[in-house]
Design a protein around this motif. Structure first.
Motif, PDB file in Angstrom:
ATOM      1  N   TRP A 230       5.783  -5.127  -0.155  1.00 21.88           N
ATOM      2  CA  TRP A 230       6.835  -6.122   0.025  1.00 21.88           C
ATOM      3  C   TRP A 230       7.471  -6.020   1.404  1.00 21.88           C
ATOM      4  CZ3 TRP A 230      10.201  -6.083  -5.090  1.00 21.88           C
ATOM      5  CH2 TRP A 230       9.366  -6.379  -6.172  1.00 21.88           C
ATOM      6  N   SER A 231       7.960  -7.144   1.872  1.00 19.03           N
ATOM      7  CA  SER A 231       8.716  -7.169   3.116  1.00 19.03           C
ATOM      8  C   SER A 231      10.139  -6.675   2.865  1.00 19.03           C
ATOM      9  CB  SER A 231       8.762  -8.588   3.679  1.00 19.03           C
ATOM     10  OG  SER A 231       9.476  -9.449   2.788  1.00 19.03           O
ATOM     11  N   ARG A 237      16.231  -8.801  -1.554  1.00 20.78           N
ATOM     12  CA  ARG A 237      16.497  -9.848  -2.546  1.00 20.78           C
ATOM     13  C   ARG A 237      16.323  -9.314  -3.966  1.00 20.78           C
ATOM     14  NH1 ARG A 237      13.339 -13.140  -0.571  1.00 20.78           N
ATOM     15  NH2 ARG A 237      11.508 -12.916  -1.902  1.00 20.78           N
ATOM     16  N   ARG A 238      15.298  -8.502  -4.178  1.00 20.06           N
ATOM     17  CA  ARG A 238      15.059  -7.966  -5.518  1.00 20.06           C
ATOM     18  C   ARG A 238      16.138  -6.955  -5.914  1.00 20.06           C
ATOM     19  NH1 ARG A 238      14.224  -9.119 -10.401  1.00 20.06           N
ATOM     20  NH2 ARG A 238      13.106  -7.564 -11.628  1.00 20.06           N
ATOM     21  N   GLY A 276       9.388   6.106  -1.691  1.00 24.53           N
ATOM     22  CA  GLY A 276       9.680   4.704  -1.852  1.00 24.53           C
ATOM     23  C   GLY A 276      11.053   4.270  -1.395  1.00 24.53           C
ATOM     24  N   VAL A 277      11.472   3.109  -1.876  1.00 22.21           N
ATOM     25  CA  VAL A 277      12.668   2.418  -1.395  1.00 22.21           C
ATOM     26  C   VAL A 277      13.906   3.292  -1.505  1.00 22.21           C
ATOM     27  CG1 VAL A 277      14.156   0.420  -1.755  1.00 22.21           C
ATOM     28  CG2 VAL A 277      11.674   0.168  -1.965  1.00 22.21           C
ATOM     29  N   PHE A 278      14.121   3.906  -2.679  1.00 23.79           N
ATOM     30  CA  PHE A 278      15.313   4.720  -2.894  1.00 23.79           C
ATOM     31  C   PHE A 278      15.023   6.218  -2.761  1.00 23.79           C
ATOM     32  CE2 PHE A 278      16.818   0.735  -4.661  1.00 23.79           C
ATOM     33  CZ  PHE A 278      18.171   0.739  -4.311  1.00 23.79           C
ATOM     34  N   PRO A 298       7.526  -1.038  -5.248  1.00 24.30           N
ATOM     35  CA  PRO A 298       8.944  -1.359  -5.051  1.00 24.30           C
ATOM     36  C   PRO A 298       9.649  -1.825  -6.316  1.00 24.30           C
ATOM     37  CG  PRO A 298       7.521  -2.962  -3.954  1.00 24.30           C
ATOM     38  CD  PRO A 298       6.647  -1.839  -4.372  1.00 24.30           C
ATOM     39  N   GLU A 299       8.963  -2.542  -7.188  1.00 24.07           N
ATOM     40  CA  GLU A 299       9.601  -3.005  -8.429  1.00 24.07           C
ATOM     41  C   GLU A 299      10.014  -1.821  -9.299  1.00 24.07           C
ATOM     42  OE1 GLU A 299      11.221  -5.364 -11.316  1.00 24.07           O
ATOM     43  OE2 GLU A 299      10.530  -6.002  -9.334  1.00 24.07           O
TER      44      GLU A 299
END
Length: 362
Positions: A230-231, A237-238, A276-278, A298-299
């Motif tokens: 994902w960008s 946004r998610r 990952g993201v977090f 990411p989800e």
């Protein structure tokens, strides 16, 4: 009984194939060829139209420089000599020439005509030999396809890691970019390159050592592992969709930006990992029955962060980022709510299996 050149070439290719333990389909995927072509060349019912095809097939089997030169000799002979039992191509008969003015014809003309086929074969052999040597040395114009990429990667050291630099590192960086990730190509194996190598290894199902060994190099060259994700805009946004409260969404975006720069494939330097993201640690992954690979989704990563946040309805699990947050922490806000609301959203009321059940519904 002598074996003709085409049969010898087919036998050698079959030996290389059997040494890999791969099927025709698997070997065709490695060499970027069709299965029928690989079967035809290994069975001897056809000869590859050019040596580049032979080279791609041989390198997919792990052939070295010496084997490539030997295969080139066989291929040249197979394409210049007819197989036994097959009629040779009909030669063109020149028209009779008028008798020369001299009393006897010059003998050099007949000797040249007899030696012309042999000299042509030698010239062809020398020409293709020069092309093979240029390809093996990495010189000449750049070419597409897996053969040239494998050749450069094969010139690397057994293990390439942090602090090394040179053309081998540049090749690794280019292959990582071709897999779909972003990276600076500077021929320097920096922490940025190491981070991408670890993410690639996790996605490829390899041990995340951060060093490019033979297994990692083969996975890079195969081109079958995608690092596309994902960008930053989609991640932000998610996050706001999952953390429905606007203030909590702002804080969650700040934490994610603080921890990973909103990079779904970010790998942290912590000893127990940060994925990952977090930047979920290995301990957190074990608590929610996750893996390093799923943490790079990411989800799943965002949902897991929401589960952690929902335990206390704050971001205390990321203290460094919370201390730099420009927004008001959510802890005082939750403390002012009614006790019944705290029990409904707090950790004591949540069943232990809730995070796992939520993960299974993703």
């Amino acid at each position: 009984m002598a074996v003709d050149a085409s049969s010898e070439l087919a036998q050698r290719l079959t030996t290389l194939k059997e040494a890999t333990g791969c099927s025709y389909t698997e070997l065709a995927a490695r060499a970027a060829l069709s299965r029928s072509s690989v079967h035809r060349y290994c069975s001897g019912t056809g000869v590859p139209p050019d040596f580049d095809t032979v080279s791609r097939l041989a390198r997919a089997c792990g052939a070295g420089r010496g084997e490539l030169l030997d295969l080139h000799r066989m291929w040249v002979l197979a394409t210049t000599r007819p197989a036994p039992g097959k009629p040779p191509e009909p030669a063109l008969v020149p028209a009779p020439a008028p008798p020369p003015a001299a009393d006897r014809p010059p003998p050099s003309r007949r000797r040249w005509n007899r030696r012309l086929p042999d000299r042509a074969a030698v010239a062809i052999f020398a020409l293709f030999g020069l092309l093979v040597l240029n390809a093996l040395s990495g010189s000449g114009p750049p070419r597409g396809g897996g053969a040239a990429t494998e050749l450069k990667a094969a010139a690397c050291a057994a293990v390439v890691g942090l602090g090394e630099h040179g053309e081998c590192v540049r090749e690794i960086q280019v292959l990582l970019i071709q897999s779909g990730t972003s990276l600076t190509v500077d021929a320097n194996f920096s922490t940025e390159t190491r981070r991408r190598v670890i993410a690639f290894q996790v996605l490829a199902g390899l041990p995340p050592t951060g060093r490019v060994d033979d297994a990692t190099r083969k996975a890079l060259v195969s081109g079958r592992i995608s690092m596309r994700t994902w960008s930053e805009e989609r991640i932000e946004r998610r996050i706001r969709e999952v953390f429905r409260n606007p203030t909590a969404g702002d804080e969650a975006v700040h934490v994610a930006r603080c921890r990973s720069h909103l990079d779904a494939l970010w790998v942290g330097p912590d000893p127990d990992g940060g994925w990952g993201v977090f930047q979920l640690s290995d301990e957190v992954l074990g608590r929610y029955d996750g893996t390093q690979r799923v943490a790079l989704d990411p989800e799943w990563n965002i949902q897991a962060a929401h589960w952690i946040w929902a335990e206390h309805r704050d971001f205390r699990a990321w203290p460094v980022c919370v201390s730099t947050s420009p927004t008001t922490p959510s802890t005082p806000r939750t403390a002012q709510r009614a006790p019944g609301h705290l029990r409904a959203g707090g950790h004591q009321h949540r069943p232990p299996s809730t995070p796992r059940a939520k993960r299974q519904r993703l």
